[in-house]
Design a protein around this motif. Structure first.
Motif, PDB file in Angstrom:
ATOM      1  N   VAL A  76      32.598  39.662  32.480  1.00  0.00           N
ATOM      2  CA  VAL A  76      31.810  39.964  31.060  1.00  0.00           C
ATOM      3  C   VAL A  76      31.795  39.145  30.495  1.00  0.00           C
ATOM      4  N   GLY A  77      30.474  39.301  30.134  1.00  0.00           N
ATOM      5  CA  GLY A  77      29.726  37.949  28.960  1.00  0.00           C
ATOM      6  C   GLY A  77      29.767  36.690  29.756  1.00  0.00           C
ATOM      7  N   ALA A  78      30.822  35.746  29.419  1.00  0.00           N
ATOM      8  CA  ALA A  78      30.322  34.708  29.918  1.00  0.00           C
ATOM      9  C   ALA A  78      31.751  33.919  31.290  1.00  0.00           C
ATOM     10  N   THR A  79      32.651  35.589  30.409  1.00  0.00           N
ATOM     11  CA  THR A  79      34.063  34.818  31.063  1.00  0.00           C
ATOM     12  C   THR A  79      34.228  35.773  32.368  1.00  0.00           C
ATOM     13  N   ALA A  80      34.019  34.766  33.570  1.00  0.00           N
ATOM     14  CA  ALA A  80      35.324  34.751  35.125  1.00  0.00           C
ATOM     15  C   ALA A  80      36.674  35.319  35.300  1.00  0.00           C
ATOM     16  N   ALA A  81      36.324  36.087  35.846  1.00  0.00           N
ATOM     17  CA  ALA A  81      37.584  36.893  36.131  1.00  0.00           C
ATOM     18  C   ALA A  81      38.180  37.128  37.067  1.00  0.00           C
ATOM     19  N   SER A  82      39.481  37.567  37.628  1.00  0.00           N
ATOM     20  CA  SER A  82      39.631  38.147  38.657  1.00  0.00           C
ATOM     21  C   SER A  82      40.971  38.986  39.143  1.00  0.00           C
ATOM     22  N   ILE A  83      41.327  40.323  39.292  1.00  0.00           N
ATOM     23  CA  ILE A  83      42.011  40.970  40.333  1.00  0.00           C
ATOM     24  C   ILE A  83      42.202  40.335  41.586  1.00  0.00           C
ATOM     25  N   ALA A  84      43.415  40.624  42.005  1.00  0.00           N
ATOM     26  CA  ALA A  84      43.454  40.037  43.827  1.00  0.00           C
ATOM     27  C   ALA A  84      45.371  40.625  43.487  1.00  0.00           C
ATOM     28  N   LEU A  85      45.660  40.594  44.781  1.00  0.00           N
ATOM     29  CA  LEU A  85      46.262  40.804  46.038  1.00  0.00           C
ATOM     30  C   LEU A  85      47.354  39.993  46.466  1.00  0.00           C
ATOM     31  N   SER A  86      48.273  40.023  46.782  1.00  0.00           N
ATOM     32  CA  SER A  86      48.572  39.384  48.338  1.00  0.00           C
ATOM     33  C   SER A  86      49.616  40.255  48.956  1.00  0.00           C
ATOM     34  N   LEU A  87      49.740  39.506  50.856  1.00  0.00           N
ATOM     35  CA  LEU A  87      50.294  40.311  51.139  1.00  0.00           C
ATOM     36  C   LEU A  87      51.251  39.599  52.545  1.00  0.00           C
ATOM     37  N   PRO A  88      52.054  39.448  52.980  1.00  0.00           N
ATOM     38  CA  PRO A  88      51.992  38.785  54.830  1.00  0.00           C
ATOM     39  C   PRO A  88      51.009  38.607  55.633  1.00  0.00           C
ATOM     40  N   ALA A  89      51.082  37.974  56.564  1.00  0.00           N
ATOM     41  CA  ALA A  89      50.421  37.360  57.168  1.00  0.00           C
ATOM     42  C   ALA A  89      50.470  38.989  58.048  1.00  0.00           C
ATOM     43  N   HIS A  90      51.936  38.968  58.619  1.00  0.00           N
ATOM     44  CA  HIS A  90      52.160  40.127  59.870  1.00  0.00           C
ATOM     45  C   HIS A  90      51.402  41.263  59.322  1.00  0.00           C
ATOM     46  N   GLN A  91      51.298  41.633  58.276  1.00  0.00           N
ATOM     47  CA  GLN A  91      50.769  42.552  57.759  1.00  0.00           C
ATOM     48  C   GLN A  91      49.542  42.927  57.407  1.00  0.00           C
ATOM     49  N   GLY A  92      48.440  41.815  58.023  1.00  0.00           N
ATOM     50  CA  GLY A  92      47.377  41.396  57.686  1.00  0.00           C
ATOM     51  C   GLY A  92      45.872  42.359  57.892  1.00  0.00           C
ATOM     52  N   ASP A  93      46.716  43.869  58.388  1.00  0.00           N
ATOM     53  CA  ASP A  93      45.671  44.612  58.888  1.00  0.00           C
ATOM     54  C   ASP A  93      45.057  45.805  57.831  1.00  0.00           C
ATOM     55  N   ARG A  94      46.368  45.007  56.445  1.00  0.00           N
ATOM     56  CA  ARG A  94      46.484  46.256  55.577  1.00  0.00           C
ATOM     57  C   ARG A  94      45.590  45.702  54.704  1.00  0.00           C
ATOM     58  N   LEU A  95      45.137  44.564  54.660  1.00  0.00           N
ATOM     59  CA  LEU A  95      44.576  43.485  53.492  1.00  0.00           C
ATOM     60  C   LEU A  95      43.307  43.923  52.988  1.00  0.00           C
ATOM     61  N   LEU A  96      42.110  44.518  53.669  1.00  0.00           N
ATOM     62  CA  LEU A  96      40.836  45.286  53.423  1.00  0.00           C
ATOM     63  C   LEU A  96      41.142  46.526  52.897  1.00  0.00           C
ATOM     64  N   PRO A  97      42.006  47.318  53.043  1.00  0.00           N
ATOM     65  CA  PRO A  97      41.424  48.995  53.200  1.00  0.00           C
ATOM     66  C   PRO A  97      43.066  48.413  51.273  1.00  0.00           C
ATOM     67  N   ALA A  98      43.965  47.918  51.303  1.00  0.00           N
ATOM     68  CA  ALA A  98      44.543  47.594  50.019  1.00  0.00           C
ATOM     69  C   ALA A  98      43.840  47.191  48.720  1.00  0.00           C
ATOM     70  N   ALA A  99      42.552  45.708  49.372  1.00  0.00           N
ATOM     71  CA  ALA A  99      41.785  45.311  48.054  1.00  0.00           C
ATOM     72  C   ALA A  99      40.458  47.115  47.784  1.00  0.00           C
ATOM     73  N   GLN A 100      39.845  47.311  48.842  1.00  0.00           N
ATOM     74  CA  GLN A 100      39.425  48.702  48.160  1.00  0.00           C
ATOM     75  C   GLN A 100      40.430  49.413  48.119  1.00  0.00           C
ATOM     76  N   HIS A 101      40.378  49.705  48.138  1.00  0.00           N
ATOM     77  CA  HIS A 101      41.981  50.412  47.277  1.00  0.00           C
ATOM     78  C   HIS A 101      42.167  49.986  45.514  1.00  0.00           C
ATOM     79  N   LEU A 102      42.781  49.018  45.502  1.00  0.00           N
ATOM     80  CA  LEU A 102      42.588  47.849  44.807  1.00  0.00           C
ATOM     81  C   LEU A 102      40.639  48.358  43.918  1.00  0.00           C
ATOM     82  N   GLN A 103      40.112  47.898  44.818  1.00  0.00           N
ATOM     83  CA  GLN A 103      38.922  47.687  43.472  1.00  0.00           C
ATOM     84  C   GLN A 103      38.546  49.159  42.653  1.00  0.00           C
ATOM     85  N   ALA A 104      39.088  50.136  44.027  1.00  0.00           N
ATOM     86  CA  ALA A 104      38.553  51.797  43.106  1.00  0.00           C
ATOM     87  C   ALA A 104      39.966  51.482  42.387  1.00  0.00           C
ATOM     88  N   GLU A 105      40.803  51.224  42.726  1.00  0.00           N
ATOM     89  CA  GLU A 105      41.180  51.387  40.439  1.00  0.00           C
ATOM     90  C   GLU A 105      41.013  51.281  39.782  1.00  0.00           C
TER      91      GLU A 105
END
Length: 275
Positions: free
Chosen positions: A232-261
């Motif tokens: 927004v303007g000159a400000t760089a920002a980020s929304i992030a999420l984390s998961l245990p590595a053994h749930q790594g297959d959820r990372l992209l679907p969860a990130a895409q869900h968050l991106q849609a929200e």
């Protein structure tokens, strides 16, 4: 002696208990009248965008004119009001209070929004900005069942290793990235961490400004993360999420869900980016 009729037997009525006396009314809280009057004056001045003279303020607040003058002088001295050509306006101190209230409201909105996303997706959610040359994680929303990543190495100094930092650095220009790395050079944290400044800059050059960023066990063993850029303007920002590595297959679907929200409410959420 004989008697006629039925003898009357009178039974004494035992004394009845009296109703307990009602408790005394609680003491009235002590109110400081001068404070009440000063607040009333401030509220009245706030209702006049183009200022108001003392006599008008006295009339509208119902205060005696001498009292009004005394309170106005005090409020001007303390910076809550200012006087200009006989008119009174809100001063810098009052505006700072108003600004703080607005910031608190924006922060509350961010906290509530992150909690809603956390519960909807079932992951810890983070909000971070790049401000004045520093990575700042401003808000983290997690639960005991889905805890946030432990900050075992300072997030500000290890932006090269975690998704939040890489996402923020990817939004900067080349000079700003080099400046950041001159202060916080790349250092290995895990076997998966990028090895040196050159490799990191090459990776960032390949990342488009608004691309989703992921990292797998680069910051902490056993953890995978994803970060979504917001600008927004000159400000760089980020929304992030984390998961245990053994749930790594959820990372992209969860990130895409968050991106849609985020996309559904980016306009209103962006107003809170400066908390």
């Amino acid at each position: 002696m004989a008697t006629t009729g039925t003898s009357a037997h009178l039974t004494a009525v035992p004394p009845q208990p009296r109703s307990p006396a009602p408790p005394p009314p609680p003491p009235t809280a002590t109110l400081i009248g001068s404070v009440q009057r000063a607040v009333r004056l401030l509220e009245t001045v706030a209702g006049h965008a183009y200022g108001a003279p003392a006599k008008q303020l006295a009339r509208e607040t119902g205060l005696a004119l001498p009292t009004t003058y005394h309170l106005l002088r005090t409020l001007v001295h303390e910076g809550y009001l200012r006087r200009d050509k006989g008119l009174f306006f809100l001063g810098e101190a009052a505006e700072r209070l108003s600004g703080s209230g607005a910031r608190q409201k924006r922060r509350s909105k961010v906290v509530d929004t992150l909690a809603r996303w956390r519960d909807a997706i079932g992951v810890p959610v983070y909000y971070a900005v790049y401000r004045e040359g520093e990575i700042e994680v401003l808000c983290v929303s997690d639960t005991p069942g889905n805890p946030a990543v432990e900050e075992w190495a300072d997030f500000r100094e290890t932006g090269h290793a975690h998704a939040i930092g890489q996402c923020l650095l990817a939004q900067l220009d080349g000079a700003a990235r080099r400046d950041h790395l001159s202060r916080y050079p790349v250092r290995p944290l895990t076997p998966y961490t990028v090895r040196d400044d050159h490799d990191l800059l090459r990776r960032l050059d390949r990342t488009r400004r608004m691309d989703l960023v992921t990292e797998r066990q680069e910051y902490a063993p056993g953890t995978v993360c994803a970060a979504i850029p917001i600008t927004v303007g000159a400000t760089a920002a980020s929304i992030a999420l984390s998961l245990p590595a053994h749930q790594g297959d959820r990372l992209l679907p969860a990130a895409q869900h968050l991106q849609a929200e985020l996309g559904r409410m980016l306009g209103s959420f962006a107003l809170s980016i400066s908390i």
